[in-house]
Write an enzyme that holds these catalytic residues in place. Structure first.
Site, PDB file in Angstrom:
ATOM      1  CE  LYS A 183       3.414  39.515 -26.235  1.00 32.24           C
ATOM      2  NZ  LYS A 183       2.985  40.371 -25.145  1.00 32.24           N
ATOM      3  NE  ARG A 242      21.258  56.314 -31.491  1.00 35.01           N
ATOM      4  CZ  ARG A 242      21.466  57.646 -31.485  1.00 35.01           C
ATOM      5  NH1 ARG A 242      20.464  58.464 -31.238  1.00 35.01           N
ATOM      6  NH2 ARG A 242      22.655  58.148 -31.716  1.00 35.01           N
ATOM      7  CG  ASP A 256      -0.913  47.188 -23.284  1.00 33.65           C
ATOM      8  OD1 ASP A 256      -1.160  46.709 -24.414  1.00 33.65           O
ATOM      9  OD2 ASP A 256       0.006  46.760 -22.553  1.00 33.65           O
ATOM     10  CE1 TYR A 270       3.719  40.690 -20.337  1.00 32.49           C
ATOM     11  CE2 TYR A 270       4.942  42.719 -20.035  1.00 32.49           C
ATOM     12  CZ  TYR A 270       4.903  41.384 -20.370  1.00 32.49           C
ATOM     13  OH  TYR A 270       6.055  40.742 -20.715  1.00 32.49           O
TER      14      TYR A 270
HETATM   15  C1  PLP Z   1       3.522  41.084 -24.084  1.00 32.95           C
HETATM   16  C2  PLP Z   1       2.853  42.289 -23.555  1.00 32.95           C
HETATM   17  C3  PLP Z   1       3.573  43.447 -23.244  1.00 32.95           C
HETATM   18  C4  PLP Z   1       5.096  43.504 -23.345  1.00 32.95           C
HETATM   19  O1  PLP Z   1       5.535  43.405 -24.652  1.00 32.95           O
HETATM   20  P1  PLP Z   1       6.980  42.799 -25.073  1.00 32.95           P
HETATM   21  O2  PLP Z   1       6.958  42.927 -26.551  1.00 32.95           O
HETATM   22  O3  PLP Z   1       7.020  41.393 -24.568  1.00 32.95           O
HETATM   23  O4  PLP Z   1       8.007  43.643 -24.398  1.00 32.95           O
HETATM   24  C5  PLP Z   1       2.888  44.553 -22.798  1.00 32.95           C
HETATM   25  N1  PLP Z   1       1.542  44.532 -22.653  1.00 32.95           N
HETATM   26  C6  PLP Z   1       0.808  43.438 -22.919  1.00 32.95           C
HETATM   27  C7  PLP Z   1      -0.663  43.471 -22.732  1.00 32.95           C
HETATM   28  C8  PLP Z   1       1.437  42.280 -23.381  1.00 32.95           C
HETATM   29  O5  PLP Z   1       0.693  41.187 -23.650  1.00 32.95           O
END
Ligand code: PLP
Length: 384
Positions: A208, A55, A183, A111
């Site tokens: 992604k 962890r 982000d 998001y």
């Molecule tokens: C998908 C996404 C998230 C969240 O990520 P998860 O891996 O689904 O928890 C946050 N910010 C953006 C821009 C995203 O496309």
């Protein structure tokens, strides 16, 4: 796990070699997966090999964190990263590293999970948030309060592809004594490096483009240096334990090896599709920063290497017409998420739920790596 001579190399080289992390025990070129949850202690009570308990740290996670730090951190060599079980866990950890009573400025188009975290989890906890349209920096300047501790940017934004000037946000944050977080999920470090533009921290959903194959959920926080704030992020990562499994880390690291080859192909396909949609009579609007008439085009051209693989468009005829297009595609997959090899299409308002502010005639597209002729032919038949 040894960290090879990756600093000062081009990102393509760092990615292709996954930071040259050859397994020291065996020389294995592709890393083994270390499933062990616990690690042997030396007779003198030390842990000279660096690992105690999975962890807290694990060789696969360590390798992934090193790689992400190098890709986002540029030439400084001082960036550090923490990997999480999802992008949302990474996002929540950054907010949690603040204190109740602090104020965050966040984009009105971000998001929807990030907005929901702020409204439904962190507002009751005592974090104040102001949502503003960040495409105009004056809105951000006016939202600054004495307790503003963070400006959270997301660019390109989800799902309207709004472009925020990262250097400007970093400057406003600096003069307010706040942190600037970006982000960077939609651009990936191959297209945009917020830390080089002055941001303090970068957040990723590695689910992604970084993972890139729609088969592993993950997230990361990258800091420009091992700051006091980042040490708090590490503390929460360790104490809350929202960490990715060794196999998740392995898959993400494997995905990153081809990021620099995938991103230009995503961008080229998306650019062609955006131009096709732009000229189509049944399309009311296309949101893609690569189009010269996009309001964020000039800023995107300055801060991004290319315009990305995501776009959205509004169908003439409203919600039913948009749902009809999504129903009629054959090659695009009707699914949420983005950044994988297969093209996805999604009616965004209905997935975001009743509090969504997304136009209900809007379809969001994650452009994959298929041949663009096939993708355009599919959209042409679906649009009628
Ligand atoms: C998908 C996404 C998230 C969240 O990520 P998860 O891996 O689904 O928890 C946050 N910010 C953006 C821009 C995203 O496309």
């Amino acid at each position: 796990m040894t960290l090879g001579p990756a600093i000062n190399m081009n990102p393509e080289t760092i990615a292709a070699q996954a930071a040259h992390q050859i397994d020291p025990a065996t020389g294995a070129v592709a890393p083994p997966i270390y499933l062990s949850t616990t690690f042997e202690r030396d007779p003198d009570g030390e842990y000279s090999r660096g690992f105690v308990y999975s962890r807290s740290d694990n060789p696969n996670r360590h390798a992934l964190e090193n790689l992400l730090a190098l890709l986002e951190g540029g030439d400084s060599g001082e960036a550090v990263a923490a990997a999480f079980a999802s992008g949302s866990a990474a996002t929540g950890t950054v907010f949690q590293a603040l204190a109740p009573g602090d104020h965050v400025i966040a984009p009105d188009d971000c998001y929807h999970g990030t907005a929901r975290l702020l409204r439904e989890v962190f507002a009751p906890w005592g974090l104040e948030t102001t949502f503003v349209d960040m495409t105009d920096a004056d809105n951000v300047r006016q939202a600054i309060r004495p307790n503003t501790r963070m400006i959270w940017a997301e660019t390109p934004s989800n799902p309207l592809l709004k472009i925020t000037n990262i250097a400007e946000m970093a400057e406003i944050a600096r003069s307010a004594g706040a942190l600037c977080v970006c982000d960077n999920t939609w651009a990936s470090p191959m297209l945009q490096r917020p830390l080089d533009l002055g941001a303090d921290l970068v957040v990723h959903s590695t689910t992604k483009y970084l993972g890139g194959h729609e088969d592993v959920t993950g997230g990361a926080v990258v800091s420009k240096a091992d700051t006091e704030f980042f040490r708090r992020v590490r503390l929460i990562q360790n104490l809350y334990g929202a960490v990715p499994s060794p196999f998740d880390c392995w898959l993400t690291l494997r995905g990153i090896r081809t990021l620099h080859v995938r991103m230009p192909a995503h961008c080229a396909n998306a650019g062609r599709i955006a131009r096709f949609l732009h000229d189509h009579p049944n399309v009311a609007a296309v949101h893609y920063p690569g189009l010269p008439d996009h309001p964020g085009h000039d800023t995107a051209a300055r801060q991004m290497a290319d315009f990305g693989g995501m776009l959205s468009f509004q169908v003439a005829g409203g919600k039913d017409a948009a749902m009809g297009v999504a129903a009629n595609v054959r090659l695009f997959v009707r699914a949420t998420s983005l950044g994988g090899t297969q093209s996805l299409i999604e009616h965004r308002a209905s997935i975001e739920g009743p509090d969504s502010t997304t136009p209900d005639d809007l379809l969001r597209v994650s452009v994959g790596l298929e041949h663009s002729d096939d993708l355009i032919a599919d959209l042409a038949q679906a649009l009628g």
